[in-house]
Design an enzyme around this catalytic site. Sequence first.
Site, PDB file in Angstrom:
ATOM      1  N   CYS A   9       0.844  -1.193   0.000  1.00 38.25           N
ATOM      2  CA  CYS A   9       0.000   0.000   0.000  1.00 38.25           C
ATOM      3  C   CYS A   9       0.879   1.242   0.000  1.00 38.25           C
ATOM      4  O   CYS A   9       2.009   1.222   0.500  1.00 38.25           O
ATOM      5  CB  CYS A   9      -0.923  -0.002   1.219  1.00 38.25           C
ATOM      6  N   CYS A  16      -4.883   0.520  10.174  1.00 39.94           N
ATOM      7  CA  CYS A  16      -4.942  -0.598   9.224  1.00 39.94           C
ATOM      8  C   CYS A  16      -4.461  -1.897   9.861  1.00 39.94           C
ATOM      9  O   CYS A  16      -3.460  -1.920  10.586  1.00 39.94           O
ATOM     10  CB  CYS A  16      -4.102  -0.281   7.993  1.00 39.94           C
ATOM     11  N   SER A 110     -12.282   4.960  -0.535  1.00 40.23           N
ATOM     12  CA  SER A 110     -12.276   5.116   0.918  1.00 40.23           C
ATOM     13  C   SER A 110     -12.234   6.584   1.313  1.00 40.23           C
ATOM     14  O   SER A 110     -11.347   7.329   0.882  1.00 40.23           O
ATOM     15  CB  SER A 110     -11.077   4.379   1.523  1.00 40.23           C
ATOM     16  N   CYS A 235     -22.174 -10.012   4.226  1.00 40.43           N
ATOM     17  CA  CYS A 235     -21.675 -11.301   4.708  1.00 40.43           C
ATOM     18  C   CYS A 235     -21.502 -11.289   6.219  1.00 40.43           C
ATOM     19  O   CYS A 235     -21.690 -12.308   6.881  1.00 40.43           O
ATOM     20  CB  CYS A 235     -20.371 -11.669   4.006  1.00 40.43           C
ATOM     21  N   CYS A 241     -21.061 -17.885   6.558  1.00 38.57           N
ATOM     22  CA  CYS A 241     -20.026 -17.037   5.969  1.00 38.57           C
ATOM     23  C   CYS A 241     -19.991 -17.113   4.448  1.00 38.57           C
ATOM     24  O   CYS A 241     -19.412 -16.250   3.813  1.00 38.57           O
ATOM     25  CB  CYS A 241     -18.651 -17.409   6.527  1.00 38.57           C
ATOM     26  N   ASP A 257     -11.088 -12.634   3.630  1.00 43.79           N
ATOM     27  CA  ASP A 257     -10.100 -11.567   3.749  1.00 43.79           C
ATOM     28  C   ASP A 257      -9.743 -11.275   5.206  1.00 43.79           C
ATOM     29  O   ASP A 257      -8.680 -10.729   5.487  1.00 43.79           O
ATOM     30  CB  ASP A 257     -10.629 -10.292   3.072  1.00 43.79           C
ATOM     31  N   CYS A 298     -27.006 -15.772  21.775  1.00 49.70           N
ATOM     32  CA  CYS A 298     -27.326 -15.367  20.399  1.00 49.70           C
ATOM     33  C   CYS A 298     -28.485 -16.186  19.843  1.00 49.70           C
ATOM     34  O   CYS A 298     -29.363 -15.659  19.158  1.00 49.70           O
ATOM     35  CB  CYS A 298     -26.107 -15.519  19.504  1.00 49.70           C
TER      36      CYS A 298
END
Length: 361
Positions: A9, A16, A110, A235, A241, A257, A298
């Site tokens: 990057c 990050c 972003s 997602c 997932c 990711d 949950c």
Amino acid sequence: MAKPASSRCNLKCRYCFYLDKPENKPMDDATLEAFIRQQIAAQPGPEVHFAWQGGEPTLCGIDFYRRAVALQQRYGQGKRIHNAFQTNGVLINDEWCRFFRDNGWLVGISLDGPPELHDTFRVNRRGNPTHHKVMAAIERLCACQVPFNLLTVVNQLNSQQPEKMYRYLRARGTPFLQFIPLVEQDNPASVTDQQWGDFLNRVFDIWVKEDIGRVFVQLFDSTLGVWCGYPSQMCSLAETCGHAFALEANGDLYQCDHFVYPAYRLGNIHQTPLTAMNHSEAARAFSQHKRATLSEACRNCAARRLCNGDCPKHRREGKSVLCDGYRAFFRHSAPHMRVMRDLIRQHRSPVELMMLLRRSG
């Protein structure tokens, strides 16, 4: 989700979670061709989707993506190809904009708010602010009529100014907004559950009175969809997932990711086709793990159908660290979601809710 530049990057954002390793090399042409061919073959329907992310994908250079388009045309078999490109915007110039426009690419850029909020965390490698470069990129995208959406990381700082944030973002030339909560262990910039819920509620209060049908906030749209009987568009809030894989520049495929760790590596596309990895027992098990590991609290929660325990990455001891924030938002938005759902069932527009609210004062 392909990461052709790997974690490389040109920024050094203070929040990050990527580790930019200099030894990481960009995707070579052999890997690019294998990916394009296998991605198209793995999607049997009439449309195929590609998502390019990073690190920062512009670091591969524009010719890399010209080759990608040529390969998509070669292997496309008449299918409709969609490309989405997520960038920090720093390197976007007129040439990039013409490429996106001419090839029909959707851009996600972003932006974390106005300068004083964005530049607190999003800086270049010398520590200099980047907001002005992002705004220049947005102006170019608008001038070139490139469709784009704004991706906003909600953190400890900007979460405290929801009205200012929302009004600023909605005036930037696109109606499509995504809010991404920063949740990183031991990162003081992370948003708390209370801040997340308060941010969503205060933004929702503006949106529901002024912007239904005009501004499209991903979480609000997805929540309304669930109220209408559809699965979540996100997602992180879906029941399982799914198979949202992450492809590294060397061809390694990971479950997600957020889980690019050795234990979640499925294989490499040079040895195993994408289709085979997609149907592997490891991929199926990961897909079901989110639902299988839901806590008892949950399972018995009234909000389960709306959040499904949130992203496993956000869970601590079986519960999302954003749980109370999400529940506050779902409770707060429920009366309006119910009205919009009923309007849709009557084949009427949810925009009518804004008129009802104006009449009621």
